[in-house]
Scaffold this motif. Structure first.
Motif: not given
Length: 84
Positions: A27-36, A16-21
């Motif tokens: 971020f554009g997607n989950d991968s961008e967030y994880i890479r950041d 839910e946290w990732v989706k909220a970001q």
């Protein structure tokens, strides 16, 4: 740069946290967030290594000398005068 696919498991709260970001436009997607997150972790580790190295260098640089504040101020004033 080649990309590698990874599978990760998140708790519902983490997901839910990732989706909220992403929904908030950070971020554009989950991968961008994880890479950041990975980039930030790498930068933190690099800064920590540099700090530890500086502390080690300082400890091995010899016996400490007494701080002469008036000398530091005088040097600063001279530098200020040459800049103007």
């Amino acid at each position: 740069m080649s990309m590698h696919r990874k599978t990760i498991t998140l708790t519902e709260q983490q997901d839910e946290w990732v989706k909220a970001q992403i929904e908030n436009g950070y971020f554009g997607n989950d991968s961008e967030y994880i890479r950041d997150l990975i980039r930030r972790d790498q930068q933190t580790k690099e800064r920590l290594y540099a700090l530890r190295q500086a502390l080690s260098d300082g400890e091995s640089s010899g016996k400490p000398k007494r701080l002469d504040v008036s000398s530091i101020k005088a040097t600063g004033r001279k530098l200020m005068m040459t800049e103007n």
